[in-house]
Design an enzyme around this catalytic site. Structure first.
Site, mmCIF file in Angstrom:
data_model
loop_
_atom_site.group_PDB
_atom_site.id
_atom_site.type_symbol
_atom_site.label_atom_id
_atom_site.label_comp_id
_atom_site.label_asym_id
_atom_site.label_seq_id
_atom_site.Cartn_x
_atom_site.Cartn_y
_atom_site.Cartn_z
ATOM 1 N N TYR A 123 0.825 -1.126 -0.002
ATOM 2 C CA TYR A 123 0.124 -0.019 0.144
ATOM 3 C C TYR A 123 0.881 1.363 -0.174
ATOM 4 O O TYR A 123 0.212 2.359 0.121
ATOM 5 C CB TYR A 123 -0.857 0.029 1.175
ATOM 6 C CG TYR A 123 -2.137 -1.170 1.040
ATOM 7 C CD1 TYR A 123 -1.931 -1.730 0.064
ATOM 8 C CD2 TYR A 123 -3.059 -0.942 1.975
ATOM 9 C CE1 TYR A 123 -3.157 -2.924 0.057
ATOM 10 C CE2 TYR A 123 -4.237 -1.879 1.877
ATOM 11 C CZ TYR A 123 -3.987 -2.799 0.883
ATOM 12 O OH TYR A 123 -5.134 -3.614 0.979
ATOM 13 N N LYS A 175 3.287 -14.768 4.297
ATOM 14 C CA LYS A 175 3.403 -15.507 3.313
ATOM 15 C C LYS A 175 4.684 -15.739 2.856
ATOM 16 O O LYS A 175 5.235 -15.778 1.633
ATOM 17 C CB LYS A 175 2.448 -14.878 2.032
ATOM 18 C CG LYS A 175 2.370 -16.030 0.850
ATOM 19 C CD LYS A 175 1.081 -16.641 1.082
ATOM 20 C CE LYS A 175 1.175 -17.788 -0.091
ATOM 21 N NZ LYS A 175 0.104 -18.860 0.071
ATOM 22 N N ASP A 208 -2.965 -17.664 4.246
ATOM 23 C CA ASP A 208 -4.300 -18.290 3.613
ATOM 24 C C ASP A 208 -4.668 -19.499 4.667
ATOM 25 O O ASP A 208 -5.936 -19.560 4.911
ATOM 26 C CB ASP A 208 -3.944 -18.961 2.139
ATOM 27 C CG ASP A 208 -2.617 -19.551 2.035
ATOM 28 O OD1 ASP A 208 -1.808 -19.266 2.809
ATOM 29 O OD2 ASP A 208 -2.306 -20.091 0.971
ATOM 30 N N ASP A 232 -5.453 -5.523 6.152
ATOM 31 C CA ASP A 232 -6.727 -5.266 5.567
ATOM 32 C C ASP A 232 -7.699 -6.119 5.312
ATOM 33 O O ASP A 232 -8.954 -6.069 5.711
ATOM 34 C CB ASP A 232 -6.515 -4.422 4.222
ATOM 35 C CG ASP A 232 -7.442 -3.704 3.587
ATOM 36 O OD1 ASP A 232 -8.514 -3.360 4.497
ATOM 37 O OD2 ASP A 232 -7.491 -3.113 2.712
ATOM 38 N N ASP A 236 -11.428 -7.493 7.763
ATOM 39 C CA ASP A 236 -12.920 -7.308 7.506
ATOM 40 C C ASP A 236 -13.426 -8.968 7.459
ATOM 41 O O ASP A 236 -14.559 -9.182 8.117
ATOM 42 C CB ASP A 236 -12.967 -6.961 5.923
ATOM 43 C CG ASP A 236 -13.087 -5.685 5.815
ATOM 44 O OD1 ASP A 236 -12.421 -4.987 6.547
ATOM 45 O OD2 ASP A 236 -13.800 -5.484 4.628
HETATM 46 MG MG MG Z 1 -10.249 -2.350 4.548
#
Ligand code: MG
Ligand code: NAI
Length: 337
Positions: A123, A175, A208, A232, A236
Site C-alpha cells: 500500500y 506468506k 491463507d 486489511d 474484514d
Molecule cells: Mg479495509
C-alpha cells in the site's frame, strides 16, 4: 482542561454516524472539545482538495483524530486520503479489536485483536504501468516494501499490546513460503522480536491457512499481527465473525499521534437513509478514550451499548432490527442514564 480533538465526519454515512457518536460521548460525559474539519469527497467538492491544509494543520496541532469513512474512487482518481493520513502522521499500528456484542451469531464470545502494519507493504503506492506494443497499459507493477525497522516495530507493538492487555498469544500471519524476501524479512523480524517476550506464546502461520482457521476455529487465536494488505483483508473477515463491519472499530496509532475510525467505509448504498449502525465509530471513540486516559467513560459507553443491543428493542437494520440511527442513539443515551 478538556482535550481538543480533530473531528472529520467524512463521506456517505460518515456525518450520520459521527453525529450519533458525539451525542453519546456527550451523554457519557467525555471530557473533549471538537475541532471539525473536512476531508474526502466532500472536501473535494467544497474546497477542491480531498485533504485540505486546514485539516492537516488541525490534526498536526491536536495529534488526535476521530474520523468518519472517506470515499476513495477505485482505479483512477485521487489516492486514498486514509492512507495519506496514516503516512503523514506515521500511524504505523492499526489496532482492530473484534468482540461479540450481539449473541446468536455464527460464533459466541469472540475476543480477538488484529494488529496491522499500516505504513508499508503493497500500500505504499509505488506502482506504474508498463507500455508495450503500442498499449500503454500492457502491464502494471506494484512494489511491496518491507523494512526491518517497520516489521520489527509492528511486531514489538503486538507483543507489548499483548503484555499490557493480559493476552496470552501472538500469531504472525505471513506468506514467507512464496514471497521469500519481503515476507521472509517480516518473519525473520518477528522471530527476533519474539525472543524478547518469553512470557507471551508465539506462533507463525501462513496467511491463507490462517484465513481458513479463523473461520473454522477462531478461538485458537488471540492477538494477530501481519503486514498491511493481509491485515486489511483479514480484519474484514474478522469483523464478519462478530456480525459484520458495523461492529468493528480501529485505532491508527503512531508515536505522537493517533486516529480513530470505524473499519467500514462510507456505505454509499445506505448513505442519507438514517439507518447506519454507529457502533463501529462509537467503539473507535471508546478506543480513543482509553488512549486519552478516560477509560472509565469508555467502559460506561461499552456497557450501555451492550445493554441496548442485548435488550434488542432498538437494533439497527444490520443487527436484524428496525431502529434508525437516531432511535438507536436515543436508546443508548437513555441507557447511559
Ligand atoms: Mg479495509
Ligand atoms: P463499506 O464498508 O462502505 O460497505 C460495505 C457494506 O457494509 C455495505 O453494504 C454497507 O451498507 C454496509 N455497512 C458498512 N458500514 C455500515 C454501518 N455502519 N451500518 C450498516 N451497514 C454498514 O465498503 P465499500 O462499499 O466497499 O466502500 C465504500 C467506500 O468507502 C469506498 O469508496 C471505499 O474506498 C471507502 N472506504 C473507506 C474506508 C475508510 O475511510 N477508513 C474504509 C473502507 C472503505
Amino acid at each position: 482542561m478538556a482535550q481538543t480533538i480533530t473531528v472529520v465526519p467524512g463521506d456517505g454515512i460518515g456525518p450520520e454516524v459521527t453525529d450519533a457518536t458525539l451525542e453519546i460521548l456527550k451523554a457519557a460525559g467525555a471530557d473533549l472539545e471538537y475541532d471539525f474539519q473536512l476531508a474526502g469527497l466532500i472536501a473535494l467538492k467544497e474546497l477542491r482538495n480531498p485533504l485540505p491544509q486546514a485539516t492537516l494543520d488541525s490534526a498536526t496541532k491536536n495529534r488526535i483524530l476521530l474520523k468518519g469513512p472517506l470515499t476513495t474512487p477505485s482505479g483512477a482518481g485521487f489516492r486514498s486520503i486514509n492512507v495519506e493520513l496514516r503516512k503523514t502522521f506515521d500511524l504505523y499500528a492499526n489496532v482492530r479489536p473484534v468482540r461479540t456484542i450481539v449473541p446468536g451469531g455464527r460464533y459466541e464470545d469472540i475476543d480477538l485483536v488484529l494488529i496491522r502494519e499500516n505504513t508499508e507493504g503493497l500500500y505504499v503506492g509505488v506502482e506504474h504501468y508498463i507500455g508495450m506494443h503500442g498499449d500503454p497499459k500492457a502491464a502494471a507493477e506494484s512494489v511491496m516494501i518491507i523494512t526491518r525497522f517497520g516489521a520489527e516495530r509492528i511486531c514489538r507493538y503486538a507483543f507489548e499490546y499483548a503484555r499490557k492487555h493480559g493476552r496470552k498469544k501472538v500469531t504472525l500471519a505471513h506468506k514467507a513460503n512464496i514471497l521469500k524476501y519481503t515476507q521472509g524479512l517480516f518473519l525473520e523480524s518477528a522471530q527476533d522480536v519474539a525472543r524478547d517476550y518469553p512470557d507471551i506464546e508465539w506462533e507463525d502461520r501462513i496467511i491463507d491457512a490462517t484465513a481458513m482457521q479463523l473461520v473454522l476455529d477462531p478461538y485458537r487465536f488471540d492477538v494477530l499481527v501481519m503486514e498491511n494488505m493481509f491485515g486489511d483483508i483479514l480484519s474484514d473477515l474478522m469483523a464478519g465473525l462478530v456480525g459484520g463491519l458495523g461492529f468493528a472499530p480501529a485505532g491508527n496509532i503512531g508515536v505522537d499521534a493517533a486516529m480513530f475510525e470505524a473499519v467500514h467505509g462510507s456505505a454509499p448504498d445506505i448513505a442519507g437513509k438514517g439507518i447506519a449502525n454507529p457502533t463501529g465509530l462509537l467503539l473507535s471513540a471508546c478506543l480513543m478514550l482509553d488512549h486519552l486516559g478516560q477509560p472509565d467513560t469508555a467502559t460506561t459507553i461499552r456497557g450501555a451499548l451492550e445493554t441496548v443491543v442485548l435488550e434488542g428493542k432498538a437494533r439497527t437494520v444490520d443487527m436484524g432490527g428496525k431502529a434508525t440511527t437516531k432511535e438507536f442513539t436515543t436508546a443508548l443515551v437513555r441507557a447511559l442514564g
